[in-house]
Design an enzyme around this catalytic site. Structure first.
Site, PDB file in Angstrom:
ATOM      1  CE  LYS A  66      -4.105  -1.819   2.350  1.00 20.31           C
ATOM      2  NZ  LYS A  66      -5.018  -1.596   3.477  1.00 20.31           N
ATOM      3  CB  ALA A 128      -0.291   4.181  15.553  1.00 26.10           C
ATOM      4  CB  THR A 153       5.334   1.888  18.813  1.00 30.35           C
ATOM      5  OG1 THR A 153       5.535   0.475  18.797  1.00 30.35           O
ATOM      6  CG2 THR A 153       6.645   2.627  18.613  1.00 30.35           C
ATOM      7  CG  MET A 213     -10.334  -1.775  11.702  1.00 34.01           C
ATOM      8  SD  MET A 213      -9.140  -0.745  10.840  1.00 34.01           S
ATOM      9  CE  MET A 213      -9.560   0.833  11.521  1.00 34.01           C
TER      10      MET A 213
END
Ligand code: NDP
Length: 271
Positions: A66, A128, A153, A213
């Protein structure tokens, strides 16, 4: 026949051909949609060859390409700029590559389809990575009141908040968490390995919706969903609806046609 594909490595597991073939049928489009495993060291050439064919309209891109798809494009919309990762590509009328990220549109559509009005809500986003980045703009545009990002993180959560540059979006540590969020969204890949992200039980116990998700196998629940349900969350959802809705947004970009999604989600749940 219009030509499409999804590129990834590996790619055998992808549901995208099934989803887009169902969309095409319902929209009276004739399409050929393939799964293509691009070589890790030659993704760019593979994409360039694909778009050189005259029947090609567009493609989807998945893990691990991506970011590279984003890097190849000449034109980028706001969501993809924030995500720094593209899941949808097409050529414009001048033959220039355009990149989009439809993950966030897919998430917001799925939440809305499931009866959640995001306006004025407080949201805790766990994780994240690329998926988290992709949903920030659409969540803010949907009218949320506050979006906190919590990640293992912390620096990565801070990078996203800095890029978002919006007072509603903040990176938080465990100590800075609010006492309550309306919605808790798990965008970590922890569920894939049967793990739970580190989040206080009290937040899952009191949220209206816990969203993972990752999508559940065999019509069951992910570990995150099962945990949230046990603690008493109002509702739990997996990411299958998001997957179908992000595909619908890509289909619309390519064809200008908005496909029906409920029947596709139901079919995938039961097959
Ligand atoms: P990335 O690899 O970019 O990011 C993974 C994130 O998960 C990082 O924040 C990472 O933390 C965190 N993480 C991984 N393992 C753990 C763990 N054991 N405990 C806590 N945190 C963990 O992945 P993506 O952002 O691209 O994708 C994330 C998930 O979302 C995937 O499972 C993917 O399948 C799913 N997804 C679903 C979509 C849908 O349509 N339903 C669309 C896009 C993604 P750290 O930064 O500390 O390493």
């Amino acid at each position: 026949m219009k030509k499409f594909a999804v590129f990834g490595n590996p790619i055998a597991q992808s549901l995208s051909p099934t989803i887009h073939e169902m969309f095409a049928k319902s929209c009276a489009e004739e399409i050929n949609y393939e799964k293509i495993e691009a070589p890790l060291d030659d993704f760019e050439t593979t994409i360039t060859h694909f778009f050189a064919a005259p029947q090609t309209v567009g493609c989807n891109v998945t893990v691990p390409f991506k970011e590279r798809a984003f890097g190849m494009a000449m034109h980028k919309d706001d969501a993809v700029k924030m995500a720094k990762a593209a899941n949808t590509l097409m050529l414009n009328s001048d033959g220039e590559l355009c990149a989009y990220n439809t993950d966030g549109i897919g998430l917001v559509a799925d939440l809305t389809n499931n009866g959640l009005n995001l306006k004025g809500t407080t949201v805790l986003l766990l994780g994240a990575g690329g998926a988290a980045r992709g949903v920030i703009h659409p969540l803010v545009n949907a009218g949320i009141e506050q979006l906190h990002i919590l990640n293992r993180t912390i620096a990565k959560a801070q990078d996203i908040a800095d890029d978002a540059n919006n007072p509603k979006v903040e990176a938080v540590s465990q100590q800075q968490l609010a006492a309550h969020y309306d919605v808790v969204i798990n965008s970590t890949s922890a569920s894939l390995s049967g793990n739970l992200p580190d989040v206080p039980d009290s937040l899952l116990a009191t949220c209206k919706l816990a969203y993972d998700m990752v999508y559940a196998k065999d019509n069951g629940a992910t570990v995150f969903m099962a945990h949230a349900q046990k603690l008493g969350a109002g509702q739990q959802l997996d990411g299958l609806g998001m997957l179908v809705e992000q595909a619908a947004a890509a289909f619309y970009i390519w064809t200008g046609k908005q496909p029906a999604t409920a029947n596709v989600i139901e079919y995938l749940r039961n097959c």
